[in-house]
Design a protein around this motif. Structure first.
Motif, PDB file in Angstrom:
ATOM      1  N   ILE A 134       0.697  -1.153  -0.346  1.00  9.40           N
ATOM      2  CA  ILE A 134      -0.050   0.122   0.023  1.00  9.40           C
ATOM      3  C   ILE A 134       0.821   0.759   0.440  1.00  9.40           C
ATOM      4  N   ASP A 135       0.251   2.206  -1.119  1.00  9.70           N
ATOM      5  CA  ASP A 135       1.057   2.917  -1.303  1.00  9.70           C
ATOM      6  C   ASP A 135       0.594   4.616  -0.549  1.00  9.70           C
ATOM      7  N   VAL A 136       1.181   5.624  -0.904  1.00 13.37           N
ATOM      8  CA  VAL A 136       0.538   7.015  -1.075  1.00 13.37           C
ATOM      9  C   VAL A 136       0.372   7.719  -2.725  1.00 13.37           C
ATOM     10  N   ALA A 137      -0.538   8.693  -2.592  1.00 18.00           N
ATOM     11  CA  ALA A 137      -0.105   9.592  -3.824  1.00 18.00           C
ATOM     12  C   ALA A 137      -0.845  10.641  -3.556  1.00 18.00           C
ATOM     13  N   LEU A 138      -0.538  11.469  -5.323  1.00 21.26           N
ATOM     14  CA  LEU A 138      -1.200  12.792  -4.910  1.00 21.26           C
ATOM     15  C   LEU A 138      -1.949  13.031  -6.292  1.00 21.26           C
ATOM     16  N   LEU A 139      -3.541  13.366  -6.316  1.00 18.00           N
ATOM     17  CA  LEU A 139      -4.198  13.963  -7.464  1.00 18.00           C
ATOM     18  C   LEU A 139      -4.060  14.945  -7.418  1.00 18.00           C
ATOM     19  N   TYR A 140      -4.675  15.696  -8.891  1.00 15.05           N
ATOM     20  CA  TYR A 140      -4.016  16.956  -9.664  1.00 15.05           C
ATOM     21  C   TYR A 140      -5.040  17.593 -10.413  1.00 15.05           C
ATOM     22  N   GLN A 141      -5.823  18.628 -10.465  1.00 14.67           N
ATOM     23  CA  GLN A 141      -6.592  18.747 -11.877  1.00 14.67           C
ATOM     24  C   GLN A 141      -5.274  20.016 -12.376  1.00 14.67           C
ATOM     25  N   LYS A 142      -5.128  19.258 -13.662  1.00 10.66           N
ATOM     26  CA  LYS A 142      -4.217  19.374 -14.174  1.00 10.66           C
ATOM     27  C   LYS A 142      -4.556  20.871 -14.710  1.00 10.66           C
ATOM     28  N   LYS A 143      -5.892  21.941 -14.428  1.00 12.19           N
ATOM     29  CA  LYS A 143      -5.806  23.299 -15.400  1.00 12.19           C
ATOM     30  C   LYS A 143      -5.297  23.997 -14.383  1.00 12.19           C
ATOM     31  N   HIS A 144      -4.934  23.463 -13.471  1.00  9.41           N
ATOM     32  CA  HIS A 144      -4.699  24.488 -11.887  1.00  9.41           C
ATOM     33  C   HIS A 144      -3.499  24.730 -11.058  1.00  9.41           C
ATOM     34  N   PHE A 145      -2.056  22.602 -11.822  1.00  9.35           N
ATOM     35  CA  PHE A 145      -1.611  23.166 -10.179  1.00  9.35           C
ATOM     36  C   PHE A 145      -0.440  22.060 -11.825  1.00  9.35           C
ATOM     37  N   LYS A 146       0.656  22.754 -12.069  1.00  7.08           N
ATOM     38  CA  LYS A 146       1.839  21.892 -12.590  1.00  7.08           C
ATOM     39  C   LYS A 146       3.070  21.986 -11.966  1.00  7.08           C
ATOM     40  N   PRO A 147       3.185  20.635 -11.765  1.00 13.31           N
ATOM     41  CA  PRO A 147       4.221  20.061 -10.632  1.00 13.31           C
ATOM     42  C   PRO A 147       5.420  19.710 -11.959  1.00 13.31           C
ATOM     43  N   THR A 148       6.835  20.388 -10.809  1.00  9.52           N
ATOM     44  CA  THR A 148       8.118  20.588 -11.407  1.00  9.52           C
ATOM     45  C   THR A 148       9.512  19.556 -10.906  1.00  9.52           C
ATOM     46  N   SER A 149       8.506  18.999  -9.296  1.00 11.82           N
ATOM     47  CA  SER A 149       9.531  17.947  -8.941  1.00 11.82           C
ATOM     48  C   SER A 149       8.354  17.650  -8.246  1.00 11.82           C
ATOM     49  N   TYR A 150       9.021  15.854  -7.822  1.00 17.77           N
ATOM     50  CA  TYR A 150       8.257  15.346  -6.997  1.00 17.77           C
ATOM     51  C   TYR A 150       9.578  13.822  -6.608  1.00 17.77           C
ATOM     52  N   VAL A 151       9.121  13.318  -5.314  1.00 23.07           N
ATOM     53  CA  VAL A 151      10.306  12.322  -5.090  1.00 23.07           C
ATOM     54  C   VAL A 151       9.793  11.717  -3.488  1.00 23.07           C
ATOM     55  N   ASN A 152       9.549  10.797  -3.826  1.00 27.43           N
ATOM     56  CA  ASN A 152       9.045   9.397  -2.549  1.00 27.43           C
ATOM     57  C   ASN A 152      10.515   9.429  -1.570  1.00 27.43           C
ATOM     58  N   ILE A 153      10.089  10.155  -0.334  1.00 25.92           N
ATOM     59  CA  ILE A 153      11.644  10.078   0.313  1.00 25.92           C
ATOM     60  C   ILE A 153      11.099   8.826   1.533  1.00 25.92           C
ATOM     61  N   PRO A 154      12.323   8.076   1.941  1.00 25.88           N
ATOM     62  CA  PRO A 154      12.101   6.840   2.050  1.00 25.88           C
ATOM     63  C   PRO A 154      11.787   7.301   4.205  1.00 25.88           C
ATOM     64  N   LEU A 155      11.318   6.438   4.955  1.00 25.76           N
ATOM     65  CA  LEU A 155      11.759   6.487   6.934  1.00 25.76           C
ATOM     66  C   LEU A 155      12.108   5.587   6.890  1.00 25.76           C
ATOM     67  N   ILE A 156      13.353   5.019   7.029  1.00 28.23           N
ATOM     68  CA  ILE A 156      14.144   4.325   7.122  1.00 28.23           C
ATOM     69  C   ILE A 156      14.488   4.137   8.720  1.00 28.23           C
ATOM     70  N   ILE A 157      13.643   3.335   9.357  1.00 23.31           N
ATOM     71  CA  ILE A 157      12.970   2.482  10.747  1.00 23.31           C
ATOM     72  C   ILE A 157      13.326   1.276  10.723  1.00 23.31           C
ATOM     73  N   TYR A 158      13.949   0.614  12.374  1.00 22.45           N
ATOM     74  CA  TYR A 158      14.253  -0.728  12.817  1.00 22.45           C
ATOM     75  C   TYR A 158      13.196  -1.323  13.696  1.00 22.45           C
ATOM     76  N   LYS A 159      13.156  -2.506  13.845  1.00 26.58           N
ATOM     77  CA  LYS A 159      13.067  -3.214  15.386  1.00 26.58           C
ATOM     78  C   LYS A 159      12.769  -2.417  16.127  1.00 26.58           C
ATOM     79  N   LYS A 160      14.124  -2.212  16.524  1.00 22.80           N
ATOM     80  CA  LYS A 160      14.769  -2.088  17.761  1.00 22.80           C
ATOM     81  C   LYS A 160      14.421  -0.420  18.117  1.00 22.80           C
ATOM     82  N   GLN A 161      14.259   0.207  17.708  1.00 23.53           N
ATOM     83  CA  GLN A 161      13.315   1.665  18.376  1.00 23.53           C
ATOM     84  C   GLN A 161      12.394   1.306  18.733  1.00 23.53           C
ATOM     85  N   GLU A 162      11.698  -0.027  18.987  1.00 24.48           N
ATOM     86  CA  GLU A 162      10.299  -0.038  19.561  1.00 24.48           C
ATOM     87  C   GLU A 162      10.168   0.673  20.669  1.00 24.48           C
TER      88      GLU A 162
END
Length: 372
Positions: A134-162
């Motif tokens: 399962i992922d996240v996403a963004l929908l946008y109306q093309k007539k109003h918004f012009k994306p210039t950049s997009y990136v997925n930034i990972p969240l690095i976590i480990y079991k030991k952080q519990e």
């Protein structure tokens, strides 16, 4: 000047002022977030989707899948539509952040639904390392918004952080399971999506989130969400360093309330607009809404707002003739609510007997800009 002349002058000035106030017009945009709750297709993919297949425990058929798409499209097309500042907002949301999305294909099917196709949505989506797929996403109306950049930034976590908790503490059960790698102890969860672009010519930055679940218990899993809040904070600080006047929206299903450490401490969201001091400070309108007893989901008969949309200081105190934050809301119309039985009042979700909407209500905010 005689007193009656002064009175007459006052009424003339008042009438002129009132007429000018009534003549104000605004450009209005709705920003929405919705956890789609298990938006899976019926095709066996590389992820853990066996439950959501025609042969799976959910008996997830093509008919059910298309009913789910129709249900979601109905909700999305209606969010934010209505009177705003004495005028009608006829448009579906300009931005829709989404969570619990299996792949890009389900989003392509969604935006082709009759209720949404006229809005001509574009899609920003990345496959995340979440083992459930399962992922996240963004929908946008093309007539109003012009994306210039997009990136997925990972969240690095480990079991030991519990966090260590009392063994007697009852673990929470959740549909959103935490899955870890037994060799590295890394917990695989959703990336944070950052999209930058121009909204009717004005640069905005949008973060879409789905923070780690409470699987295993709220206290035990809290460090994972605090790490997510800290990553959000780091991204926002980086944006402000590049552009001190950056306008930022961060939204998502945070699996925490506005009062939890992940939001209040790690991200540093503020309850009041007057608390905002720097351009990177974040205002959370849903904290006050939670205090007033509103909810975007329910668990064990307790409501909370895990779905939140927050804005940076420049949306609260904008420069003239630019977009500003106006107000926030939770979209929870009667047709989206369970009306009978044990879960009366809860969001109407999928069951074996009925294809519902989601176990969350969507949330939204309005952005306004006065037209000169």
């Amino acid at each position: 000047m005689k007193i009656k002349n002064l009175i007459a002058l006052f009424f003339v000035l008042f009438a002129i002022t009132s007429a000018n106030a009534q003549a104000k017009k605004y450009i209005i945009h709705t920003v929405a977030f919705y956890n789609f709750e298990n938006l899976f297709d019926t095709i066996n993919g590389p992820n853990m989707d066996e439950e959501w297949l025609p042969t799976g425990v959910q008996n997830w058929t093509s008919k059910k899948y298309h009913q789910k798409l129709q249900n979601l499209a109905r909700v999305l097309s209606e969010i934010g539509v209505g009177p705003v500042e004495e005028q009608k907002n006829p448009n579906a949301p300009t931005f829709i952040g989404g969570a619990e999305i299996e792949n890009r294909g389900v989003l392509e099917d969604l935006i082709k639904q009759p209720n949404l196709i006229g809005s001509d949505y574009g899609i920003v989506h990345f496959d995340s390392p979440d083992k459930r797929g399962i992922d996240v996403a963004l929908l946008y109306q093309k007539k109003h918004f012009k994306p210039t950049s997009y990136v997925n930034i990972p969240l690095i976590i480990y079991k030991k952080q519990e966090a260590k908790v009392n063994k007697k503490e009852k673990e929470e059960e959740t549909d959103d399971k935490v899955v870890d790698d037994k060799t590295s102890e890394r917990v695989f969860t959703r990336d944070q999506l950052l999209v930058t672009g121009f909204l009717d010519g004005e640069e905005v930055n949008i973060l879409v989130n789905h923070w780690p679940s409470r699987s295993g218990g709220e206290k035990k899993s809290s460090p994972f969400r605090e790490a997510a809040g800290a990553l959000n904070r780091k991204i926002i600080d980086s944006l402000v360093k590049i552009n001190p006047n950056a306008k930022i929206i961060t939204m998502g299903d945070l699996n925490d309330g506005s009062y939890n450490r992940s939001v209040k401490v790690a991200l540093g969201a503020k309850l009041k607009k007057t608390e905002l001091q720097g351009t990177g400070d974040i205002y959370n309108p849903f904290e006050q809404m939670a205090k007033e007893g509103n909810a975007s989901l329910f668990y064990r008969d307790a409501g909370d707002i895990f779905d939140q949309i927050m804005v940076s200081e420049k949306f609260v105190n904008p420069t003239p003739n630019t977009f500003r934050y106006w107000k926030a809301g939770i979209y929870n119309k009667p047709f989206m609510i369970q009306m009978t039985g044990q879960y009366k009042g809860y969001p109407l979700r999928h069951s074996m007997n009925e294809v519902g909407f989601s176990d969350h209500f969507p949330v939204y905010i309005y952005l306004l800009k006065e037209v000169k």
